[in-house]
Design an enzyme around this catalytic site. Structure first.
Site, PDB file in Angstrom:
ATOM      1  N   LYS A   1       0.823  -1.126   0.062  1.00 58.56           N
ATOM      2  CA  LYS A   1       0.143   0.106   0.022  1.00 58.56           C
ATOM      3  C   LYS A   1       0.758   1.233   0.085  1.00 58.56           C
ATOM      4  CE  LYS A   1      -3.973   2.183   0.974  1.00 58.56           C
ATOM      5  NZ  LYS A   1      -5.242   2.280   0.178  1.00 58.56           N
TER       6      LYS A   1
ATOM      7  N   LYS B   1     -21.959  -9.446  -0.680  1.00 61.24           N
ATOM      8  CA  LYS B   1     -21.652  -8.617   0.642  1.00 61.24           C
ATOM      9  C   LYS B   1     -21.532  -9.601   1.588  1.00 61.24           C
ATOM     10  CE  LYS B   1     -23.889  -4.816   2.965  1.00 61.24           C
ATOM     11  NZ  LYS B   1     -22.708  -3.576   2.968  1.00 61.24           N
TER      12      LYS B   1
HETATM   13  N1  ATP Z   1     -17.602  -7.750   0.035  1.00 64.83           N
HETATM   14  C1  ATP Z   1     -17.877  -7.098   1.276  1.00 64.83           C
HETATM   15  N2  ATP Z   1     -18.457  -7.699   2.318  1.00 64.83           N
HETATM   16  C2  ATP Z   1     -18.532  -7.099   3.414  1.00 64.83           C
HETATM   17  N3  ATP Z   1     -17.817  -5.791   3.757  1.00 64.83           N
HETATM   18  C3  ATP Z   1     -17.168  -5.410   2.809  1.00 64.83           C
HETATM   19  C4  ATP Z   1     -16.985  -5.997   1.585  1.00 64.83           C
HETATM   20  N4  ATP Z   1     -16.070  -5.512   0.905  1.00 64.83           N
HETATM   21  C5  ATP Z   1     -15.589  -4.258   1.639  1.00 64.83           C
HETATM   22  N5  ATP Z   1     -16.131  -4.509   3.177  1.00 64.83           N
HETATM   23  C6  ATP Z   1     -15.847  -3.559   4.089  1.00 64.83           C
HETATM   24  O1  ATP Z   1     -16.183  -2.310   3.577  1.00 64.83           O
HETATM   25  C7  ATP Z   1     -15.136  -1.394   4.203  1.00 64.83           C
HETATM   26  C8  ATP Z   1     -14.561  -0.491   3.069  1.00 64.83           C
HETATM   27  O2  ATP Z   1     -13.790  -1.359   2.428  1.00 64.83           O
HETATM   28  P1  ATP Z   1     -11.917  -1.541   2.161  1.00 64.83           P
HETATM   29  O3  ATP Z   1     -11.411  -0.745   3.218  1.00 64.83           O
HETATM   30  O4  ATP Z   1     -11.658  -2.505   1.544  1.00 64.83           O
HETATM   31  O5  ATP Z   1     -12.097  -0.250   1.088  1.00 64.83           O
HETATM   32  P2  ATP Z   1     -10.982   0.448   0.344  1.00 64.83           P
HETATM   33  O6  ATP Z   1     -11.490   0.644  -0.966  1.00 64.83           O
HETATM   34  O7  ATP Z   1      -9.868  -0.417   0.587  1.00 64.83           O
HETATM   35  O8  ATP Z   1     -10.796   2.005   0.889  1.00 64.83           O
HETATM   36  P3  ATP Z   1      -9.368   2.827   0.912  1.00 64.83           P
HETATM   37  O9  ATP Z   1      -9.579   3.951  -0.142  1.00 64.83           O
HETATM   38  O10 ATP Z   1      -9.529   3.503   2.298  1.00 64.83           O
HETATM   39  O11 ATP Z   1      -8.185   1.951   0.778  1.00 64.83           O
HETATM   40  C9  ATP Z   1     -14.334  -2.233   5.137  1.00 64.83           C
HETATM   41  O12 ATP Z   1     -14.970  -1.911   6.325  1.00 64.83           O
HETATM   42  C10 ATP Z   1     -14.457  -3.552   4.634  1.00 64.83           C
HETATM   43  O13 ATP Z   1     -14.489  -4.346   5.772  1.00 64.83           O
HETATM   44 MG    MG Z   2      -7.924   0.023   1.408  1.00 64.77          MG
END
Ligand code: ATP
Ligand code: MG
Ligand code: DNN
Length: 234
Positions: free
Chosen positions: A37, A205
């Protein structure tokens, strides 16, 4: 060698969850895999224990021992755009440093999965000189695009793909994340694929993110594409 980015149409679309899932599935294929990251923002503190969600997820769910020093370029406490979070700490993000780290990791691992921050045009400095997309272009690595299944995703996904194509960034496939199985979500996925016939995977989800350990994407066209993929770099 096979290295790629996991980018998103926005923040919170599930890039970290998908990076973690892909890391595990590729590790199960006997490949040495590290996530990376470049810039994470938003420290989480819970009962005096402070951590960053992205790298904490990688470490929690990796099937291989990860080296902490290989997981991240910059971490800034404020949950904000990297340029602003860095500014608040009187720091600057050095793009050359990020590219160097990515290159070095490629020499030590079969697969380096670089996770974006927010969407493609997130700025890395206050002068607007560098965005995440600039780093992706300079890394010469292809991307997997993570997008939502819910209302609004058609426009966000098509805009993101157009930006990637305009910069000649190869798109390995799309992950439609957070699907609840509604008719509208099914049509959203179908409509996007009508515009861009790409390998893909649909991730439901999950009731609890812990269930990520039981979920397999090995049957999807996206995963097939990833295991076959050979980058021209190296
Ligand atoms: N398929 C899923 N089912 C349930 N919860 C999910 C799923 N995908 C993501 N989440 C939840 O949604 C939230 C955001 O997901 P995540 O942190 O992976 O986003 P991101 O795109 O990596 O954000 P960032 O830009 O901050 O890196 C987290 O709390 C994660 O656990
Ligand atoms: Mg992320
Ligand atoms: C704090 C957040 N979860 C991400 N790490 C950073 C998202 C930056 C988004 C910037 C923007 O597009 O406005």
């Amino acid at each position: 060698m096979q290295h790629f980015w996991v980018v998103g149409t926005d923040t919170d679309v599930g890039k970290t969850v998908i990076t973690t899932l892909l890391m595990r599935q590729l590790q199960q294929h006997d490949l040495q895999v590290t996530p990376y990251k470049p810039v994470q923002t938003g420290e989480v503190c819970d009962n005096g224990h402070c951590y960053y969600y992205d790298t904490a997820m990688y470490e929690k769910y990796s099937l291989q021992r990860l080296k902490q020093e290989n997981l991240n370029g910059y971490s800034f406490k404020e949950a904000a755009s990297p340029h602003f979070a860095a500014q608040l700490e009187g720091q600057q993000i050095n793009v050359e440093h990020l590219l160097k780290q990515i290159q070095l990791l490629q020499q030590s691992y079969d697969v380096v999965i670089c996770e974006g921050a927010g969407g493609l045009f997130v700025p890395l400095d206050t002068y607007g000189e560098n965005t995440l997309l600039d780093v992706i272009v300079q890394s010469k690595l292809p991307v997997v695009l993570v997008t939502r299944t819910t209302l609004g995703t058609i426009n966000h996904t098509l805009l993101t793909l157009e930006a990637l194509h305009a910069r000649n960034v190869e798109v390995l496939g799309i992950v439609f994340n957070g699907d609840t199985g509604s008719k509208m979500e099914q049509d959203n996925v179908k409509t996007i694929l009508q515009h861009h016939d790409l390998p893909y995977a649909t991730i439901p989800k999950l009731q609890d993110i812990l269930h990520i350990v039981d979920y397999s994407i090995s049957h999807t066209s996206l995963f097939e594409r990833l295991v076959k993929y050979e980058t021209s770099i190296n």
